[in-house]
Structure formats: C-alpha cells, structure tokens
Design a protein around this motif. Structure first.
Motif, PDB file in Angstrom:
ATOM      1  N   ALA A   1       0.833  -1.210   0.000  1.00  8.80           N
ATOM      2  CA  ALA A   1       0.000   0.000   0.000  1.00  8.80           C
ATOM      3  C   ALA A   1       0.867   1.260   0.000  1.00  8.80           C
ATOM      4  O   ALA A   1       0.580   2.214  -0.737  1.00  8.80           O
ATOM      5  CB  ALA A   1      -0.944  -0.008   1.196  1.00  8.80           C
ATOM      6  N   LEU A   2       1.928   1.272   0.801  1.00  9.37           N
ATOM      7  CA  LEU A   2       2.797   2.451   0.847  1.00  9.37           C
ATOM      8  C   LEU A   2       3.561   2.615  -0.462  1.00  9.37           C
ATOM      9  O   LEU A   2       3.666   3.733  -0.984  1.00  9.37           O
ATOM     10  CB  LEU A   2       3.759   2.352   2.036  1.00  9.37           C
ATOM     11  N   MET A   3       4.068   1.520  -1.009  1.00 14.47           N
ATOM     12  CA  MET A   3       4.774   1.628  -2.292  1.00 14.47           C
ATOM     13  C   MET A   3       3.835   2.163  -3.372  1.00 14.47           C
ATOM     14  O   MET A   3       4.234   3.012  -4.181  1.00 14.47           O
ATOM     15  CB  MET A   3       5.371   0.284  -2.705  1.00 14.47           C
ATOM     16  N   ALA A   4       2.602   1.685  -3.382  1.00 10.07           N
ATOM     17  CA  ALA A   4       1.634   2.157  -4.376  1.00 10.07           C
ATOM     18  C   ALA A   4       1.340   3.640  -4.212  1.00 10.07           C
ATOM     19  O   ALA A   4       1.219   4.376  -5.190  1.00 10.07           O
ATOM     20  CB  ALA A   4       0.347   1.342  -4.287  1.00 10.07           C
TER      21      ALA A   4
ATOM     22  N   TRP B   1      -5.474  -3.468  -9.439  1.00  8.35           N
ATOM     23  CA  TRP B   1      -5.954  -2.188  -8.920  1.00  8.35           C
ATOM     24  C   TRP B   1      -6.211  -1.217 -10.064  1.00  8.35           C
ATOM     25  O   TRP B   1      -7.183  -0.462 -10.032  1.00  8.35           O
ATOM     26  CB  TRP B   1      -4.952  -1.592  -7.940  1.00  8.35           C
ATOM     27  N   GLY B   2      -5.355  -1.237 -11.083  1.00  8.60           N
ATOM     28  CA  GLY B   2      -5.585  -0.397 -12.265  1.00  8.60           C
ATOM     29  C   GLY B   2      -6.824  -0.830 -13.028  1.00  8.60           C
ATOM     30  O   GLY B   2      -7.615   0.003 -13.479  1.00  8.60           O
ATOM     31  N   GLN B   3      -7.007  -2.131 -13.169  1.00  7.95           N
ATOM     32  CA  GLN B   3      -8.189  -2.666 -13.855  1.00  7.95           C
ATOM     33  C   GLN B   3      -9.465  -2.222 -13.155  1.00  7.95           C
ATOM     34  O   GLN B   3     -10.470  -1.914 -13.801  1.00  7.95           O
ATOM     35  CB  GLN B   3      -8.102  -4.191 -13.870  1.00  7.95           C
TER      36      GLN B   3
ATOM     37  N   GLY C   1      -9.841   0.477 -11.523  1.00 10.98           N
ATOM     38  CA  GLY C   1      -9.946   1.926 -11.486  1.00 10.98           C
ATOM     39  C   GLY C   1      -9.459   2.548 -10.188  1.00 10.98           C
ATOM     40  O   GLY C   1      -9.737   3.719  -9.911  1.00 10.98           O
ATOM     41  N   LEU C   2      -8.707   1.802  -9.388  1.00 10.61           N
ATOM     42  CA  LEU C   2      -8.201   2.337  -8.121  1.00 10.61           C
ATOM     43  C   LEU C   2      -6.993   3.238  -8.327  1.00 10.61           C
ATOM     44  O   LEU C   2      -6.622   3.999  -7.437  1.00 10.61           O
ATOM     45  CB  LEU C   2      -7.854   1.192  -7.156  1.00 10.61           C
ATOM     46  N   HIS C   3      -6.354   3.132  -9.482  1.00  7.79           N
ATOM     47  CA  HIS C   3      -5.286   4.056  -9.868  1.00  7.79           C
ATOM     48  C   HIS C   3      -5.243   4.105 -11.393  1.00  7.79           C
ATOM     49  O   HIS C   3      -5.798   3.242 -12.067  1.00  7.79           O
ATOM     50  CB  HIS C   3      -3.921   3.657  -9.276  1.00  7.79           C
ATOM     51  N   GLY C   4      -4.593   5.113 -11.913  1.00  5.25           N
ATOM     52  CA  GLY C   4      -4.433   5.266 -13.355  1.00  5.25           C
ATOM     53  C   GLY C   4      -2.973   5.381 -13.739  1.00  5.25           C
ATOM     54  O   GLY C   4      -2.612   6.157 -14.612  1.00  5.25           O
ATOM     55  N   LYS C   5      -2.122   4.612 -13.060  1.00  5.07           N
ATOM     56  CA  LYS C   5      -0.677   4.693 -13.257  1.00  5.07           C
ATOM     57  C   LYS C   5      -0.204   3.582 -14.194  1.00  5.07           C
ATOM     58  O   LYS C   5      -0.743   2.482 -14.184  1.00  5.07           O
ATOM     59  CB  LYS C   5       0.017   4.549 -11.906  1.00  5.07           C
ATOM     60  N   PRO C   6       0.845   3.860 -14.987  1.00  7.44           N
ATOM     61  CA  PRO C   6       1.337   2.840 -15.915  1.00  7.44           C
ATOM     62  C   PRO C   6       2.034   1.687 -15.197  1.00  7.44           C
ATOM     63  O   PRO C   6       2.666   1.876 -14.154  1.00  7.44           O
ATOM     64  CB  PRO C   6       2.322   3.610 -16.799  1.00  7.44           C
ATOM     65  N   CYS C   7       1.906   0.501 -15.786  1.00  5.03           N
ATOM     66  CA  CYS C   7       2.528  -0.721 -15.277  1.00  5.03           C
ATOM     67  C   CYS C   7       3.219  -1.423 -16.433  1.00  5.03           C
ATOM     68  O   CYS C   7       2.658  -1.490 -17.526  1.00  5.03           O
ATOM     69  CB  CYS C   7       1.482  -1.668 -14.695  1.00  5.03           C
ATOM     70  N   GLY C   8       4.395  -1.974 -16.180  1.00  2.53           N
ATOM     71  CA  GLY C   8       5.061  -2.660 -17.276  1.00  2.53           C
ATOM     72  C   GLY C   8       6.128  -3.639 -16.841  1.00  2.53           C
ATOM     73  O   GLY C   8       6.561  -3.643 -15.687  1.00  2.53           O
ATOM     74  N   LEU C   9       6.532  -4.452 -17.806  1.00  3.67           N
ATOM     75  CA  LEU C   9       7.563  -5.465 -17.624  1.00  3.67           C
ATOM     76  C   LEU C   9       8.796  -5.101 -18.424  1.00  3.67           C
ATOM     77  O   LEU C   9       8.688  -4.702 -19.586  1.00  3.67           O
ATOM     78  CB  LEU C   9       7.084  -6.820 -18.154  1.00  3.67           C
TER      79      LEU C   9
END
Length: 193
Positions: free
Chosen positions: A92-95, A120-122, A124-132
């Motif tokens: 939670a803190l890292m997010a 969480w993005g799916q 709608g809890l955040h709108g931040k990019p995620c990637g590998l």
C-alpha cells in the motif's frame, strides 16, 4: 512522473543479464530524476537496483516489513528506509509513493506485486502505468499466457494492454511518459451470467 516503483527479485537470477537490467534501470531512474520506490532489500536484483540509483546520485525509498528487516535483508545504505508492519502495508505504501510500476525479472513475490497493482488499475483504483522489462525473454511465457487469457475471454484486451512490455528499461520508461489511463469496464459478457 516523479517516482517509479520497481518490483524485482531478492535473488540475482541465473543470467548476468538480469543484474545488468537492474543496474541499467537504476542508472536510468537517477538520470531522469525519478525516485526509486522498491521493497527495501539489499540482496539480489533489489540490491543491484538500489545501489545503481545511489551510485548515480539518485534517490531511493525502500519499504520493508519489520520481519524481513530483522532477517538482515534490508539495504543498510538507504537514506530513506521505511519499516512497516506487514506485506500489505508495504504494498500500500509503495503504491501511494509511486507514479508508475515496473517489474524486472523476479519470482513469486514479484509476480504477486505486479498482478495486484495491475488489478488495482483494472478496477480503477489508480491510473498509473505498469510494465515489464522482459530481459532475455524472461517474461515471454507470461506474456503468452496473458494473451491466452484474452483469447479464452477471462481478460479483456483493454486490461491486457495495461501491462506494457519492453525488452529495455529505456523504452518502457519512454512509454510511461506518454501513458494515459484508459476508462475501462471490468467485466466480460456480464449479461450472460
């Protein structure tokens, strides 16, 4: 974007390329003035990543549960190490501290952290990019499985697209810079249930 959370292995992995990707990612974050947020470890890829940020003059925030810090895996050279009570508090803190999320090669913990933050993005809890960062094809089978989940109609194509994939950290962070969170509906075939 001011900060990026990086999930990665507490082990170095079998390939020197994994350590090199962690080092390059750390140097890149520092060069771009982005704060590293990560799990606070001083071992494995986590340690390589944090050391690279610090050696390049960047800022790193480590977040580690008390139980892990007590096992002497915390990075003792971090100027900003935050010790929390549980793994849930850690995530939670890292997010909250991060503006985007990157997964380098890693194990079960890395997978779990990535999928939770994408979920969480799916939702709608955040709108931040995620990637590998798909170093030496490490995530090829995972990417193929995600595509299979789309074909099997358990994952919407728009949700699959939430996980950006690049072989190099530079390309991934470039894509993060232009990321706009889509407005998404979670369910597939909701009317048929």
């Amino acid at each position: 974007m001011r900060s990026v959370c990086v999930f990665c292995g507490s082990s170095p992995g079998a390939e020197p390329a994994y350590r090199e990707a962690a080092r390059r990612t750390g140097e890149l974050l520092a060069a771009r003035g982005l704060t590293l947020v990560y799990g606070g470890g001083g071992v494995g890829l986590m340690g390589v990543l944090a050391d690279a940020v610090l050696l390049a003059g960047g800022h790193a925030i480590g977040v580690i549960p008390e139980a892990l810090a007590a096992r002497e895996v915390a990075h003792t050279g971090l100027p900003d190490l935050r010790i929390v009570g549980s793994m849930h508090e850690r995530k939670a803190l890292m997010a909250a501290l991060a503006d985007g999320f990157v997964a380098l090669p890693g194990g079960l913990g890395t997978f779990e952290e990535l999928f939770e933050i994408v979920t969480w993005g799916q939702l709608g809890l955040h709108g931040k990019p995620c990637g590998l960062v798909n170093t030496k094809g490490y995530y090829d089978r995972l990417v193929a499985f995600l595509d299979h989940a789309v074909e099997a109609r358990f994952v919407r194509p728009e949700h699959r697209a939430l996980i950006l994939v690049e072989s190099e950290p530079t390309a991934l962070l470039d894509r993060f810079a232009g990321f706009v969170a889509p407005k998404l509906e979670k369910w597939i075939d909701r009317d048929t249930t």
